[in-house]
Design an enzyme around this catalytic site. Structure first.
Site, mmCIF file in Angstrom:
data_model
loop_
_atom_site.group_PDB
_atom_site.id
_atom_site.type_symbol
_atom_site.label_atom_id
_atom_site.label_comp_id
_atom_site.label_asym_id
_atom_site.label_seq_id
_atom_site.Cartn_x
_atom_site.Cartn_y
_atom_site.Cartn_z
ATOM 1 N N ASP A 30 77.308 88.550 40.301
ATOM 2 C CA ASP A 30 77.606 87.894 39.021
ATOM 3 C C ASP A 30 77.956 88.975 38.008
ATOM 4 O O ASP A 30 77.379 90.067 38.040
ATOM 5 C CB ASP A 30 76.397 87.076 38.529
ATOM 6 C CG ASP A 30 76.824 85.937 37.621
ATOM 7 O OD1 ASP A 30 76.693 84.772 38.033
ATOM 8 O OD2 ASP A 30 77.320 86.225 36.504
ATOM 9 N N ARG A 154 73.138 67.876 44.813
ATOM 10 C CA ARG A 154 72.613 67.186 43.616
ATOM 11 C C ARG A 154 71.513 68.034 43.013
ATOM 12 O O ARG A 154 70.662 68.550 43.735
ATOM 13 C CB ARG A 154 72.030 65.822 43.994
ATOM 14 C CG ARG A 154 73.065 64.779 44.281
ATOM 15 C CD ARG A 154 72.432 63.614 44.992
ATOM 16 N NE ARG A 154 71.812 64.054 46.246
ATOM 17 C CZ ARG A 154 71.117 63.268 47.051
ATOM 18 N NH1 ARG A 154 70.918 62.011 46.732
ATOM 19 N NH2 ARG A 154 70.605 63.739 48.173
ATOM 20 N N GLU A 155 71.522 68.142 41.695
ATOM 21 C CA GLU A 155 70.445 68.879 41.041
ATOM 22 C C GLU A 155 69.134 68.175 41.352
ATOM 23 O O GLU A 155 69.064 66.950 41.364
ATOM 24 C CB GLU A 155 70.681 68.914 39.528
ATOM 25 C CG GLU A 155 71.876 69.759 39.189
ATOM 26 C CD GLU A 155 72.033 69.957 37.693
ATOM 27 O OE1 GLU A 155 71.032 69.890 36.969
ATOM 28 O OE2 GLU A 155 73.177 70.179 37.272
ATOM 29 N N LYS A 204 86.357 66.338 47.532
ATOM 30 C CA LYS A 204 85.339 66.546 46.504
ATOM 31 C C LYS A 204 85.588 65.637 45.286
ATOM 32 O O LYS A 204 84.686 64.922 44.830
ATOM 33 C CB LYS A 204 85.360 68.023 46.097
ATOM 34 C CG LYS A 204 84.543 68.364 44.886
ATOM 35 C CD LYS A 204 83.066 68.286 45.158
ATOM 36 C CE LYS A 204 82.309 68.378 43.858
ATOM 37 N NZ LYS A 204 80.947 68.734 43.973
ATOM 38 N N PHE A 249 73.314 54.659 44.842
ATOM 39 C CA PHE A 249 74.184 54.690 43.653
ATOM 40 C C PHE A 249 74.545 53.309 43.148
ATOM 41 O O PHE A 249 75.641 53.072 42.647
ATOM 42 C CB PHE A 249 75.414 55.584 43.892
ATOM 43 C CG PHE A 249 75.055 57.028 43.743
ATOM 44 C CD1 PHE A 249 74.215 57.636 44.655
ATOM 45 C CD2 PHE A 249 75.488 57.765 42.650
ATOM 46 C CE1 PHE A 249 73.823 58.954 44.499
ATOM 47 C CE2 PHE A 249 75.095 59.088 42.486
ATOM 48 C CZ PHE A 249 74.261 59.675 43.419
ATOM 49 N N GLY A 253 71.766 51.265 34.834
ATOM 50 C CA GLY A 253 70.927 52.013 33.911
ATOM 51 C C GLY A 253 71.659 52.364 32.633
ATOM 52 O O GLY A 253 72.627 51.705 32.249
ATOM 53 N N CYS A 260 78.542 67.220 36.497
ATOM 54 C CA CYS A 260 79.562 66.952 37.520
ATOM 55 C C CYS A 260 80.354 65.688 37.255
ATOM 56 O O CYS A 260 81.568 65.738 37.063
ATOM 57 C CB CYS A 260 78.914 66.888 38.887
ATOM 58 S SG CYS A 260 78.509 68.515 39.500
ATOM 59 N N ARG A 327 73.292 68.820 30.058
ATOM 60 C CA ARG A 327 74.744 68.709 29.883
ATOM 61 C C ARG A 327 75.203 67.264 30.108
ATOM 62 O O ARG A 327 74.868 66.644 31.104
ATOM 63 C CB ARG A 327 75.452 69.681 30.832
ATOM 64 C CG ARG A 327 75.170 71.131 30.425
ATOM 65 C CD ARG A 327 75.777 72.110 31.365
ATOM 66 N NE ARG A 327 75.200 72.029 32.700
ATOM 67 C CZ ARG A 327 75.570 72.802 33.709
ATOM 68 N NH1 ARG A 327 76.504 73.708 33.523
ATOM 69 N NH2 ARG A 327 74.995 72.687 34.896
HETATM 70 C C1 UDX Z 1 76.443 64.858 41.564
HETATM 71 C C2 UDX Z 1 76.816 64.481 43.016
HETATM 72 O O1 UDX Z 1 75.874 63.529 43.512
HETATM 73 C C3 UDX Z 1 76.862 65.709 43.893
HETATM 74 O O2 UDX Z 1 77.262 65.354 45.204
HETATM 75 C C4 UDX Z 1 77.886 66.660 43.270
HETATM 76 O O3 UDX Z 1 78.083 67.785 44.043
HETATM 77 C C5 UDX Z 1 77.468 67.022 41.849
HETATM 78 O O4 UDX Z 1 77.364 65.819 41.094
HETATM 79 P P1 UDX Z 1 74.255 65.425 40.163
HETATM 80 O O5 UDX Z 1 75.165 65.509 38.993
HETATM 81 O O6 UDX Z 1 73.241 66.487 40.377
HETATM 82 O O7 UDX Z 1 75.130 65.366 41.523
HETATM 83 O O8 UDX Z 1 73.454 64.070 40.035
HETATM 84 P P2 UDX Z 1 73.359 62.642 40.737
HETATM 85 O O9 UDX Z 1 72.035 62.516 41.365
HETATM 86 O O10 UDX Z 1 74.532 62.366 41.581
HETATM 87 O O11 UDX Z 1 73.364 61.694 39.427
HETATM 88 C C6 UDX Z 1 74.420 61.720 38.485
HETATM 89 C C7 UDX Z 1 74.180 60.751 37.358
HETATM 90 O O12 UDX Z 1 74.342 59.409 37.794
HETATM 91 C C8 UDX Z 1 72.790 60.807 36.716
HETATM 92 O O13 UDX Z 1 72.925 60.736 35.312
HETATM 93 C C9 UDX Z 1 72.085 59.578 37.249
HETATM 94 O O14 UDX Z 1 71.098 59.101 36.357
HETATM 95 C C10 UDX Z 1 73.243 58.612 37.380
HETATM 96 N N1 UDX Z 1 73.027 57.555 38.379
HETATM 97 C C11 UDX Z 1 72.938 57.871 39.702
HETATM 98 C C12 UDX Z 1 72.924 56.215 37.984
HETATM 99 O O15 UDX Z 1 73.024 55.893 36.786
HETATM 100 N N2 UDX Z 1 72.753 55.248 38.938
HETATM 101 C C13 UDX Z 1 72.670 55.532 40.252
HETATM 102 O O16 UDX Z 1 72.538 54.608 41.060
HETATM 103 C C14 UDX Z 1 72.764 56.890 40.658
#
Ligand code: UDX
Length: 429
Positions: A30, A154-155, A204, A249, A253, A260, A327
């Site tokens: 980095d 996913r985080e 992606k 998913f 909510g 992402c 973020r």
């Molecule tokens: C996401 C993708 O899942 C991952 O594959 C990619 O590489 C990066 O982006 P992340 O951003 O970490 O990962 O979070 P994720 O768990 O996917 O949730 C994203 C958002 O969607 C959150 O704000 C979550 O609250 C919301 N969400 C998720 C919903 O509102 N309803 C759902 O059913 C699922």
């Protein structure tokens, strides 16, 4: 096998550490000296469950090291991953200047065959640019291949997502790179999809856009459920059990956030426009998401009558549980809208408060959920942390000025909340 991971942000650090965990030798690079200093002295620049221990374990085993010297990393490795940031510019397009800079550095440093792999989320056709730039700066005329290997981490569950993925996508332009990459990922038991580079780049964007679409679909449906007397959690269950749809998913909510989905969606709309296609479906996915956050504010207003001078308690600030990431967090949109209407806001989040203070300095931060409840006219639950599901609700209710509860993640059962004496509303039920 030897790997150089350029960029020790979220994706780079998790991927580099996990590659070390499956037995490879990894150098993480980095240009941020502070970050490398922190990592070299055993610290952790980001919050991700389990990462701290995994880094320590692999450093100790001699498989993981950190440097600011790109040349050193490239020289010692066959695989050179590019995992630097591609943050959105003001117009929503990703800023690819860090990728270009890294490509220049790799070109200048290479002295033998390298496989240069895009790990960052990039627009389709970025691979061609990387190839061109590396070629222009390829001082020693070394052979190289470019490849695309998008991440789906996913985080909060990134380590698990890396070690046990649904699939591994490898976009390649030669048999040599394909064989080496398959060997690299051999310890990971998952289907491996080998494609051309453009298709890998598109997988992606398409995956993230599709998942966002699924969320906006169920959120739009939640409005219909509210108007017709249905329960969106039951509708989602009934739909999701159809294997072609799937249950994941489909949680209605307070909208999706994070670094992402919102960013990638905007970028993909922009990429499509540049290619001559108006991706109207995705524009609507964005609109529905924005509306969904504001509907939470509307619901609160409907229950407390006027928001002016009301005290509103927010439970959860991070964009989702198990992360401190603020973020594009829905809490920001919701809190700003509440304050614009004249409400004052107090909030609590188990880990995201330090980061939240930087974006929202004007709200009151509390030590726990009960402090939030003290004297408020309504509670709005924005992030579904486990500890909120376990709260002593009787105690919460007694501390509030009015027992109004807006459950933005459908954590609680409406009938039980009403039995406890709350004026309760969830999403789509
Ligand atoms: C996401 C993708 O899942 C991952 O594959 C990619 O590489 C990066 O982006 P992340 O951003 O970490 O990962 O979070 P994720 O768990 O996917 O949730 C994203 C958002 O969607 C959150 O704000 C979550 O609250 C919301 N969400 C998720 C919903 O509102 N309803 C759902 O059913 C699922």
């Amino acid at each position: 096998m030897r790997i150089c991971m350029i960029g020790t942000g979220y994706v780079g650090l998790v991927s580099g550490t996990c590659f070390a965990e499956i037995g490879h030798e990894v150098i993480c690079v980095d240009n941020d000296k502070n970050k490398i200093d922190v990592l070299q002295s055993g610290g952790m620049p980001i919050y991700e469950p389990g990462l701290d221990e995994l880094v320590k374990k692999n450093v100790k085993a001699g498989r993981l090291s950190f440097t600011t010297n790109t040349g050193e990393g490239v020289d010692k490795s066959l695989f050179v991953f590019i995992a630097v940031g591609t943050p959105p510019k003001d117009n929503g397009d990703p800023d690819l200047s860090s990728i270009e800079q890294v490509a220049i550095e790799i070109g200048a440093a290479m002295r033998d065959y390298k496989i240069i792999i895009e790990k960052s989320t990039v627009p389709v056709q970025t691979g061609q640019w990387v190839r061109m730039v590396v070629e222009r700066f390829n001082k020693h005329g070394s052979e190289f291949d470019v490849a695309s290997n998008p991440e789906f981490l996913r985080e909060g569950s990134a380590i698990n997502d890396f070690l046990y993925p649904d699939r591994i996508v490898l976009g390649v332009e030669s048999k040599r790179a394909e064989q080496k990459l398959l060997e690299l990922y051999d310890p990971v038991d998952a289907p491996k999809i080998v494609t051309d580079i453009a298709s890998a780049e598109l997988i992606k964007h398409a995956s993230n856009s599709f998942l966002s679409t699924k969320i906006s679909f169920i959120n739009a449906l939640s409005v219909i459920c509210e108007k017709s007397g249905g329960d969106v959690t039951k509708v989602a269950e009934g739909m999701g059990l159809d294997k072609r749809i799937g249950c994941d998913f489909l949680n209605a909510g307070a909208g999706f956030g994070g670094f992402c989905f919102p960013k990638d969606l905007k970028a993909f709309i922009g990429i499509s426009a540049k290619l001559g296609y108006d991706f109207r479906l995705l524009k609507e996915v964005e609109n529905i998401n924005e509306e969904q956050m504001l509907r939470v504010v509307k619901k609160t207003e409907e229950l407390v009558w006027n928001l002016r001078d009301k005290k509103i308690g927010i439970l959860g600030l991070a964009f989702k549980p198990k992360t401190d990431d603020m973020r594009f967090a829905p809490s920001i949109t919701i809190i700003n809208a509440l304050m614009n209407e004249g409400a004052t806001v107090k909030a609590y989040d188990p880990v995201a408060m330090e980061r939240a203070k930087k974006v929202m300095p004007d709200i009151e931060y509390c030590d726990n959920a009960y402090d939030v409840a003290k004297g408020v006219d309504a509670i709005v639950l924005v992030t579904e942390w486990d500890e909120f599901a376990k709260m002593d609700l009787q105690k919460v209710k007694e501390m509030m000025r009015q027992p109004v509860f807006v459950d933005g993640r459908n954590v609680f059962e409406p009938a039980e909340m009403q039995k406890l004496g709350f004026i309760y509303v969830g999403i789509g039920r």
